[in-house]
Design a protein around this motif. Sequence first.
Motif, short mmCIF file in Angstrom:
data_model
loop_
_atom_site.label_atom_id
_atom_site.label_comp_id
_atom_site.label_asym_id
_atom_site.label_seq_id
_atom_site.Cartn_x
_atom_site.Cartn_y
_atom_site.Cartn_z
N ILE A 213 4.61 3.32 -9.20
CA ILE A 213 3.15 3.37 -9.21
C ILE A 213 2.60 3.25 -7.80
O ILE A 213 1.65 3.95 -7.41
N SER B 273 2.66 6.45 -5.88
CA SER B 273 1.56 7.37 -6.22
C SER B 273 0.30 7.00 -5.46
O SER B 273 -0.45 7.88 -5.00
N SER B 274 0.04 5.71 -5.32
CA SER B 274 -1.12 5.25 -4.57
C SER B 274 -1.01 5.63 -3.09
O SER B 274 -1.94 6.17 -2.49
N SER C 52 -3.94 3.88 -10.36
CA SER C 52 -2.66 3.22 -10.10
C SER C 52 -2.75 1.72 -10.33
O SER C 52 -1.85 1.12 -10.92
#
Length: 224
Positions: A59, A62-63, A93
Amino acid sequence: MTTLSLGTSPARRDALARRIRLLVAATITYNVIEAVVALTAGTLASSSALIGFGLDSVIEVSSAAAVAWQFSAREHAVREARERTALRIIAVSFLALAAYVAVDAVRALTGTGEAETSPLGIVIAALSLAIMPFLSAAQRRAGREIGSASAVADSKQTLLCTYLSAVLLVGLILNAAFGWSWADPVAALAIAGIAVKEGREAWRGKGCCAPTAGSQACAKSPVR
């Protein structure tokens, strides 16, 4: 629309943008390695906490990737135009992280299985606790100076994952030493609450205040 800091010279903004790109690249690289190690160790030890930590790393990638995309543009105006989209990705996220941590913590508290001791998990949690605060602080300083709410929000994501590293480390050690398997999920629930708060602020574009005189006091992207 989000407005980046106007009090910083173009040369300084470019230098800060390069710094943020390097920091984000380092964050992504480390988190990919962290995810692989944590997911492997979690699977071997049947540890939902370690598996959750590995998914959290995914996660966080992705941020950071959202910020990397924003700052991949060389022109200041293009980076500014991408700010709101990057903030939305970071907000999602945060909320995804909060949801997973909360569900995983509840599962652990309800006794869905006993995890085995994981020396590899202890090592990766300790490394993350040592490395991630420096990456977070450096990106937060650069983000505030350039006036980028997305860079600051991503640094908070990294800082939150530092807290998760600490919680994981304490939980793994307590479980190994005393069999206190409840310590990790209780602290994780508190962190999930913080993640929800940060996600809401990122969605609204709040949380970036440049400290330099003459720069915009606060960057906001109100939801319309």
